[in-house]
Each structure stands twice: as C-alpha cells, then as structure tokens.
Design an enzyme around this catalytic site. Sequence first.
Site, PDB file in Angstrom:
ATOM      1  N   GLU A 126       0.888  -1.171   0.000  1.00  0.00           N
ATOM      2  CA  GLU A 126       0.000   0.000   0.000  1.00  0.00           C
ATOM      3  C   GLU A 126       0.916   1.209   0.000  1.00  0.00           C
ATOM      4  OE1 GLU A 126      -1.376   3.218   1.175  1.00  0.00           O
ATOM      5  OE2 GLU A 126      -1.973   2.288   3.078  1.00  0.00           O
TER       6      GLU A 126
ATOM      7  N   CYS B 286      -1.974   8.452   3.041  1.00  0.00           N
ATOM      8  CA  CYS B 286      -1.679   8.067   1.650  1.00  0.00           C
ATOM      9  C   CYS B 286      -2.792   8.481   0.697  1.00  0.00           C
ATOM     10  CB  CYS B 286      -1.450   6.564   1.556  1.00  0.00           C
ATOM     11  SG  CYS B 286       0.009   6.001   2.454  1.00  0.00           S
TER      12      CYS B 286
END
Length: 507
Positions: free
Chosen positions: A263, A302
């Site tokens: 990720e 993120c």
Amino acid sequence: MTVFSRPGSAGALMSYESRYQNFIGGQWVAPVHGRYFENPTPVTGQPFCEVPRSDAADIDKALDAAHAAAPGWGKTAPAERAAILNMIADRIDKNAAALAVAEVWDNGKPVREALAADIPLAVDHFRYFAAAIRAQEGALSQIDEDTVAYHFHEPLGVVGQIIPWNFPILMAAWKLAPALAAGNTAVLKPAEQTPASVLYLMSLIGDLLPPGVVNVVNGFGAEAGKPLASSDRIAKVAFTGETTTGRLIMQYASHNLIPVTLELGGKSPNIFFADVLAAHDDFCDKALEGFTMFALNQGEVCTCPSRSLIQADIYDEFLELAAIRTKAVRQGDPLDTETMLGSQASNDQLEKVLSYIEIGKQEGAVIIAGGERAELGGDLSGGYYMQPTIFTGTNNMRIFKEEIFGPVVAVTSFTDYDDAIGIANDTLYGLGAGVWSRDGNTAYRAGRDIQAGRVWVNCYHLYPAHAAFGGYKQSGIGREGHQMMLQHYQHTKNLLVSYSDKALGFF
C-alpha cells in the site's frame, strides 16, 4: 474541552518506559548488539524514550520465535483464534484513551482524531476479522459422480510486516488482524519515526497471545526492514509506505518468490461538481468539510485529497468558502480535544513539506491560505507544526504531481465532466479519490471512471474494516480490509479425491 496530561506527568493516563526492548517470543528482549536510538515526541521535539536499533541478528531471533509458534497457532480452531482477536479488541477498547495519548505523543496527531478514528478503527479491525475467519468456508466441487474437489484455506506460515509512521497503532491492527485470523505468525517492524506507541500496545495485549505469534522488532529500514523483507524464512511481506521503498520491498521479495501486499503513495483528486453549491445547506457544509479533509492527520495520509478539482462555474465562490473553512482549523496542543491539526510526525517530514511550499512558489502557484511553519509558542515551539496550506495552480506542476504528505492541497478548475476525469486520472497514482455531487448518476459515473482503488462519494476519509482498500497504478498491489484480505494470508489447497474403485484406463 479536555486537555490530557502528558505521558508520565501527574494525572497522566499512561507512561512510557525510558528504554524499550524488542518484543520477541512473548518476552522483552534486548537488541543483540546493544544499540538504541532516541525517540523524540513531535509535540515538543524532545526525546522521551530509547528504542532498539535492531539489525539482522534481531530479525533472526524474531523469526526463530515466529517459526516455533507457527505450527501450533496455524492448527488452532478458527473459533479459538477469533476469541483471542476479540480479547485483543476488548483490551484496546478498555484502554482507548491511554492508547490515544500514547499515539499522540509518539506521532503528533490531535487526540480528537486518535479517540474518534485511530483507536476505534483498530478495535473494529480486530473484531471484524475475528468474525470473518469464523464465517469463512471452504468449497466443494463435484467433478463427476465419483470425483470431488475439496478446497481448504491454510495459513502461509510466518509473515513479515512493515508499517508506516502516520497511523502506527491502526496500521499494526490492519496488518496483524487478518494475518493472525488466518493462522499466521508475524514479525512486525514499526517505522523508526514512531516506534513507541506500538510497543506500548504490545505491553497491553502481549499476554493475550501465545509466545511467538506476534514479534515486534524496531530499527531503521536498511538495518532491520531490509533483512526482514529479504529473508528466505518468511512466506509473505506486507508493506505500507512510500512508493520508492515499495519498489525495494518488491525486489527483495522477488528473490524468494514470495507474495507481497503493498500500500503505497497517492495524489488523490477530490472533485467538486457545480451542483454542490446549488444550496447553502447541510450538503454544502459537508462538501466544504470534504475539501478541508486534506488537513486530516496533518495531511499524512496516503489517500490525502491533495488535489482539489472545482468546476469552473463555482470555482471562485467555492474556493472562497473553502479557504474560510481551512483558516478556521484550530492548531494547538495535540493533547487538547479542541485541537484539529497537530504536528508533523518528524522534523524531516516538516522540512519536506516546507521544501514543497518553496517548489510551489517557484512554479508560479499562488498561496491563498497558510504556507508557513506554525509557531505555537511555549515548549510547543520545538514541535513540528505546519499551517494548513492552499495552493492554486495547474495540474502540470510538481505540487500536483508529487506526494507531499503534509497539510497542503493544490487546487485547479475543470470545465466539464470529461475534463474532470482527465485531470483526475493524470497521475502516476491511483489509491484514493473523492467525488462530490447531488446528482447520483454523475457521482456514480465519476466513481467508476476514476482510476483509483477507493473512491469516496459525498464523503471522505472513512475506513471501515469491511470495505476493501488498495491502489491502482503505482499505489500498490493487493487489498487491505474486507474479508478478501484473509486470502492474502492464505494458501488454497485443493484435495482432488476419487471415490471410484476403477482405474482410469490409460495404462
């Protein structure tokens, strides 16, 4: 308003140890080579504990413990593993406020966020995967009258997990909950910027797990992370962090041909169609909050909506309202429940954000809010605080292209639907996106046309355990959350059985 006492002070809910060890085999174990590093709190910039500076020797110790525990843990009944995960969730829930304070002191985020999101979501993930593993079923396929294919889920074994510094406790839960539910044992390496809150978490929950099922080894990426990711003694590596490091993790794993879950970075578009200003009502207010979500967790997410795309028809009015909303964000002591924006997680990260402010100026982008380091006074003056910043510019600028990971949003306009989607998809990344419209068809179409793994529609920054999360393009491989995550930590075994007494007839 509540101002929580600082760790270790009078009236504090928790205290940190002055020196921590690694958590290996259910015990606190000193680093093999006796090295430690100082860990500062981003709230004041002052060191508050020492943490092991581990290396390959410590990783090997942890892997020894994980391998010793793997056969027994992998053969426990799903109901037994689920019961332990639920006990972990209960223990976290019982100590939620103390864990929130611990997270604030280690990471710098405002305690209101830790109390409302980080800790409850950690609880949610353990409870969800406790339920998911009990509900998971194998499969049976009848090939013909005498032949049956059985499909079983089996744990991978020992897995390596490397987590980032933006949500230390929550990211530990994201990684550990599905891995443990599936019957794996784990060696977890926290980020060197925020190592302490995960160690405090283990001091609360470590006794609930059989020794060796979870092992926590601290240290720097090259010294501890690389030996873990490149070890031929792990069956999988899961990593959350920036894309450059993710490429290295993938290279290390490729030598041993093991699966990875990555990720990675993002540059998420947040699209506001003209109809959001059709009325100044609750929906409009919600959309303005959605714009300001670029500052959540100091922009250290993120999926931070770091590119805002506003339809030209409402650009000036919406941006004016959004700037007012952003300037109202309250900065202050992160342990004050009224504080909305805390400190960046490290001085290095603050300096990176400030460098992008200069890059934006040099490119000709215009600052309409913020743009400077926040000076809060007192002992907070040594902390790493940044004003929430709004730039206006064009999508070809670096501040629109590169991940800043701070409370900075780059704003541009679009003419119509196709223009919006074109700008949104003009990026190397594809982790998250937001769409805001009162028109359900427009919102649905945009959600499908945007190249991102998670698209929020008329909301942003929700992270329930039962919603799949992961990226397209250079934002990663695999998914986290949702029951599908169990399969990332499992082998599928096919047992193909013939119940016929007769030979096949080939020979």
